[in-house]
Design a protein around this motif. Structure first.
Motif, PDB file in Angstrom:
ATOM      1  N   PHE A   7       0.830  -1.205   0.000  1.00  8.17           N
ATOM      2  CA  PHE A   7       0.000   0.000   0.000  1.00  8.17           C
ATOM      3  C   PHE A   7       0.865   1.256   0.000  1.00  8.17           C
ATOM      4  O   PHE A   7       0.623   2.197  -0.778  1.00  8.17           O
ATOM      5  N   LEU A  36      -5.912  -4.211  -2.769  1.00 11.19           N
ATOM      6  CA  LEU A  36      -5.707  -2.846  -2.270  1.00 11.19           C
ATOM      7  C   LEU A  36      -6.800  -1.887  -2.740  1.00 11.19           C
ATOM      8  O   LEU A  36      -6.723  -0.690  -2.469  1.00 11.19           O
ATOM      9  N   GLU A  38     -10.050  -1.071  -1.964  1.00 12.64           N
ATOM     10  CA  GLU A  38     -10.761  -0.209  -1.015  1.00 12.64           C
ATOM     11  C   GLU A  38      -9.825   0.793  -0.361  1.00 12.64           C
ATOM     12  O   GLU A  38     -10.160   1.967  -0.202  1.00 12.64           O
ATOM     13  N   ASP A  39      -8.621   0.356   0.027  1.00  8.49           N
ATOM     14  CA  ASP A  39      -7.668   1.257   0.677  1.00  8.49           C
ATOM     15  C   ASP A  39      -7.237   2.377  -0.271  1.00  8.49           C
ATOM     16  O   ASP A  39      -7.148   3.539   0.126  1.00  8.49           O
ATOM     17  N   SER A  42     -10.141   4.929  -0.990  1.00  8.13           N
ATOM     18  CA  SER A  42     -10.462   5.785   0.155  1.00  8.13           C
ATOM     19  C   SER A  42      -9.317   6.714   0.537  1.00  8.13           C
ATOM     20  O   SER A  42      -9.513   7.624   1.335  1.00  8.13           O
ATOM     21  N   SER A  43      -8.130   6.519  -0.033  1.00  6.68           N
ATOM     22  CA  SER A  43      -6.963   7.304   0.367  1.00  6.68           C
ATOM     23  C   SER A  43      -6.468   8.259  -0.710  1.00  6.68           C
ATOM     24  O   SER A  43      -5.774   9.233  -0.397  1.00  6.68           O
ATOM     25  N   ASN A  92     -17.804   4.977   2.271  1.00  8.09           N
ATOM     26  CA  ASN A  92     -16.619   4.121   2.166  1.00  8.09           C
ATOM     27  C   ASN A  92     -16.945   2.653   2.412  1.00  8.09           C
ATOM     28  O   ASN A  92     -16.057   1.831   2.610  1.00  8.09           O
TER      29      ASN A  92
END
Length: 287
Positions: A7, A36, A38-39, A42-43, A92
């Protein structure tokens, strides 16, 4: 030797790639590392997409905060498109927290917060028209255990022409946390700007893209819902003004200085003659 976190490596890579193509780069990384997804979604801030609400016919903006799987909620109708099959899990995909359980289970704000969301959309729609003279705005609220949170989205696309084009995306994420007699606001604002022009064939094409993020925390009095919306509007307006000034004075000014030093419309011989003529003129004035 420690193994690099996938990530963190993905974020480092995105920071080094052209921000104008963030969406394409993000999709490529998701294809390489689906776990990876969703991460990353959302980032990573990416340019906002526009969709038309089927119920009202009005445009709204898509982001991770009104997404549930592959569906997005319209702020005008409060409906997901495409419709959810078995209920969602809030912004999210992680649940709204607090308020009415049935509404939060479907990814919707509570009735009280939804009423504030409607008023906020009306207020920022007027703000968009006054400040941007066009574009699209959307506001989404959701419940917190000790207050509420939301995101204010604004997008303006300059009409592409023969000489250039430009896109402005601003994303303002906030939390409004209830205190004893005050409300604490935590605001994180991101501006994504992309400009391209080829107005002067002698200079060639110019492509200027990037993003900027700023944060602010402040406590303000908020006795009712209308005052909450007024406070949020004032914070967003002040932050956008500061960020526009920074972009104009610091980033654009620096880019102009660099380009001016590296490139010139006239030839080097013409510039040398102009400098010599200037020296002669100054010398004659001193005699």
């Amino acid at each position: 030797m420690a193994t690099a976190d996938p990530f963190d490596s993905a974020l480092d890579l995105l920071r080094r790639l052209n921000p104008k193509h963030t969406s394409a780069h993000l999709n490529a990384l998701i294809n390489l590392a689906p776990d990876l997804t969703e991460d990353l979604l959302s980032s990573v801030d990416q340019p906002l997409a526009v969709r038309r609400c089927r119920q009202t016919g009005r445009d709204y903006l898509l982001c991770d905060y009104n997404r549930d799987g592959d569906s997005y909620r319209s702020p005008w109708s409060n409906e997901f498109d495409p419709p959810l099959q078995d209920g969602g899990a809030g912004p999210n995909g992680g649940g709204g927290g607090g308020g009415d359980e049935d509404e939060n289970a479907a990814g919707l704000p509570s009735e009280k917060v939804r009423k504030m969301e409607i008023k906020a959309n009306e207020a920022f729609d007027l703000y968009r028209e006054l400040y941007y003279e066009g574009g699209v705005s959307s506001v989404y609220f959701w419940n917190l255990d000790d207050g509420f949170a939301g995101v204010v989205l604004l997008k303006k696309v300059a009409t592409p022409g023969a000489s250039g084009e430009g896109t402005w995306d601003s994303i303002h994420v906030f939390e409004a946390i209830d205190r004893a007699r005050l409300t604490q606001y935590n605001l994180t604002s991101t501006v994504i700007l992309s400009l391209a022009t080829n107005a002067n064939p002698a200079l060639g094409e110019l492509d200027l893209s990037g993003n900027m993020t700023r944060q602010v925390e402040i406590e303000l009095a908020a006795e009712n819902d209308e005052q909450q919306i007024a406070n949020i509007g004032r914070l967003v307006e002040d932050m956008e003004l500061k960020m526009r000034n920074l972009l104009q004075e610091v980033y654009f000014g620096k880019a102009k200085d660099v380009v001016g030093d590296l490139r010139s419309v006239g030839s080097l011989s013409e510039n040398a003659r102009d400098r010599e003529a200037q020296k002669d003129l100054i010398g004659s004035m001193r005699r």
